[in-house]
Design an enzyme around this catalytic site. Structure first.
Site, mmCIF file in Angstrom:
data_model
loop_
_atom_site.group_PDB
_atom_site.id
_atom_site.type_symbol
_atom_site.label_atom_id
_atom_site.label_comp_id
_atom_site.label_asym_id
_atom_site.label_seq_id
_atom_site.Cartn_x
_atom_site.Cartn_y
_atom_site.Cartn_z
ATOM 1 N N LEU A 114 27.929 -3.291 -40.334
ATOM 2 C CA LEU A 114 28.209 -3.163 -38.904
ATOM 3 C C LEU A 114 27.904 -4.424 -38.119
ATOM 4 O O LEU A 114 28.527 -4.682 -37.083
ATOM 5 C CB LEU A 114 27.400 -1.998 -38.319
ATOM 6 N N THR A 170 37.088 3.184 -43.406
ATOM 7 C CA THR A 170 36.939 1.817 -43.911
ATOM 8 C C THR A 170 35.535 1.237 -43.740
ATOM 9 O O THR A 170 35.300 0.097 -44.116
ATOM 10 C CB THR A 170 37.941 0.878 -43.216
ATOM 11 N N LYS A 175 37.900 13.069 -53.049
ATOM 12 C CA LYS A 175 38.825 12.861 -51.932
ATOM 13 C C LYS A 175 40.105 12.223 -52.456
ATOM 14 O O LYS A 175 40.076 11.158 -53.066
ATOM 15 C CB LYS A 175 38.161 11.956 -50.886
ATOM 16 N N ALA A 211 24.477 -0.280 -45.789
ATOM 17 C CA ALA A 211 24.787 -1.703 -45.940
ATOM 18 C C ALA A 211 23.666 -2.446 -46.651
ATOM 19 O O ALA A 211 23.908 -3.233 -47.576
ATOM 20 C CB ALA A 211 25.051 -2.325 -44.568
ATOM 21 N N VAL A 263 28.330 6.766 -39.282
ATOM 22 C CA VAL A 263 29.446 7.304 -38.505
ATOM 23 C C VAL A 263 30.397 8.113 -39.388
ATOM 24 O O VAL A 263 31.530 8.359 -39.015
ATOM 25 C CB VAL A 263 30.219 6.172 -37.792
#
Length: 503
Positions: A336, A347, A78, A15, A47
């Site tokens: 977060l 997400t 992906k 972040a 995470v």
């Protein structure tokens, strides 16, 4: 401005360094000074390392070279997310990133497909996986970037990445500091404010003393040291609808010759687990609810599941929810500290990215920023709430009753916003988006509804007008074209080897 506008970022990690990199790219260094404070002793929270296609737009803003970025972060490609055991044990479906079929006569394709299944029956209907290019390529382990010929289905492939989030932060740190961002390895003691919960004047650091700023960005993670502690902004706890609030992470078995181009989300007795294939390792995580499972049981079950009894486990804990006002006074929370939705739909970094782009759009400056803050907060709340609604449907739309956890999920009360979506879809297959600010489109909702067995009573009336033989021919043509297209592609491993293999 008579002097450089001082922006101070508290916290590194993905972040912090995504924020610093983006601001250093778009802001004039003569008019803005950016300082980032992070403590390498504290470390960062990660995470997962799976993303969705929006990350490509962010990297393009920074003008990153995609091959270099993937080499530096041990990344892979992906095409979607595979969901296993969610409706019933043994079930499988995918949330692919690209569209199903093509829109016909202004009617979304899924209405025609649902009619086809109704008329043919599940056993004889064309599989939905055959009508999606990304799904088919993922299952065959194939990949390519979009080709130049936009008339071809291969000209519009949608993809994202798997990568090492810590390496990504380090890569962006180099990027940002080259563009003038000042990095301080230090720990904040407190935030100086004239009044309690008032505007922040400076950060008081252990080694560097006071760092004054005009605007502060809180990237301190779940601790929310500025937006939560200093400014006292409350947090909405959504665990009643999203009970999974914990995870155990361990390295899994890795196969360099079989790096699949999709994330796996595998439901288990107590929650679900992720498998994320990188070039150098496979990330494994075991997600569960602390309300139903204790830490020791979760770790033991996870180790037995993946056969890892040696590596040190990394335990994570969070609260699914959002900050009431992620921009308060002269401080905005990104990442977060602003809110979090468990990593089921990958997400985490998307919410960080959208927060950054929203902040750039509503760029703070001298004077009154109240209207900008109000708009920032309104759109942030709307975005994360819409994500919540899709994620919680994975739990609600289950037939599993093999544990107290799954029985709770199946029987839990849901928000009105979710109930309205479900009722509308059950009536005639419509997916109605509340606004253009929604991250997930019809592809996402249809993938989840169909994958978890929710079938409407009717379809759009216009989809009933096409002759049955014409519809069958149309679907068979799409099936054939997609099969031929995927057959041309190199394997995912060969594509990585050719363009972006990590040293």
């Amino acid at each position: 401005m008579t002097h450089p506008y001082q922006i101070v970022i508290l916290g590194g990690g993905s972040a912090g360094w995504m924020t610093a990199a983006a601001l250093s790219k778009v802001l004039d260094p003569k008019r803005y000074r950016i300082t980032l404070v992070e403590s390498t002793q504290i470390g960062t929270v990660s995470v997962g390392e799976a993303t969705i296609p929006g990350i490509r737009e962010f990297n393009q803003l920074l003008e990153l070279d995609e091959d270099e970025f993937l080499r530096e972060t041990n990344g892979s490609f992906k095409l979607g997310i595979a969901f296993e055991n969610w409706q019933n044990q043994g079930d499988f479906y995918m949330h692919p990133f690209g569209p199903y079929g093509v829109t016909l006569h202004g009617v979304p394709f899924h209405h025609y497909y649902l009619r086809h299944v109704r008329e043919q029956g599940d056993d004889k209907a064309i599989p939905l996986s055959d009508l999606n290019l990304e799904w088919r390529a993922a299952m065959e382990g194939k990949f390519t970037r979009p080709i130049a010929d936009k008339r071809s289905p291969l000209g519009h492939i949608k993809y994202a990445y798997h990568f090492d989030a810590l390496k990504y932060a380090g890569y962006l740190k180099k990027y940002a500091t080259k563009r003038g961002v000042v990095a301080l390895d230090d720990r904040m003691v407190e935030a100086r404010q004239a009044i309690k919960h008032g505007p922040i004047e400076a950060l008081i650091l252990e080694k560097n003393g006071e760092i004054e700023g005009d605007f502060f960005i809180d990237c301190s993670g779940f601790k929310a040291l500025l937006i939560g502690e200093a400014l006292g902004v409350s947090y909405h706890d959504w665990r009643q609808w999203m009970p999974c609030d914990s995870a155990v992470a361990l390295p899994g078995k890795h196969d360099n010759d079989n790096i699949v181009p999709y994330t796996r989300s595998i439901a288990h007795h107590e929650g679900w687990r992720w498998r994320i294939p990188l070039q150098h390792r496979t990330g494994e995580g075991y997600v569960y609810s602390s309300r139903f499972t204790d830490t020791e049981t979760a770790e033991r079950n996870f180790r037995e599941t993946i056969g890892n009894h040696e590596s040190k486990a990394n335990h994570l804990r969070w609260i699914n929810g959002r900050r009431d006002a992620p921009w308060r006074h002269n401080c905005a929370a990104i990442g977060l500290s602003a809110g979090f939705i468990e990593p089921l739909e990958s997400t985490g970094l998307q919410l960080t990215q959208s927060g950054i782009m929203r902040l750039i759009s509503l760029l703070p400056g001298p004077g009154d920023n109240r209207q900008r803050a109000a708009a920032f907060n309104r759109y942030a709340a709307e975005e994360i709430t819409n994500i919540r609604d899709l994620v919680l449907c994975h739990y609600k739309l289950t037939n599993r009753e093999d544990s107290e956890f799954w029985r709770y999920c199946k029987q839990m009360e849901i928000p009105d916003s979710v109930r309205e979506r479900l009722d509308l879809y059950r009536e005639n297959g419509s997916v109605f988006r509340n606004s253009n600010n929604e991250l997930f489109n019809e592809i996402s909702w249809i993938s989840m509804f169909e994958g978890q067995g929710l079938r409407p009573e009717n379809v759009h009336p216009l989809a009933e007008q096409m002759p049955a033989q014409t519809l069958q021919h149309h679907l068979e043509t799409i099936q054939r074209v997609f099969a031929q297209s995927v057959a041309q592609l190199p394997t995912h491993e060969h594509f990585i080897e050719k363009y972006c293999k990590a040293p």
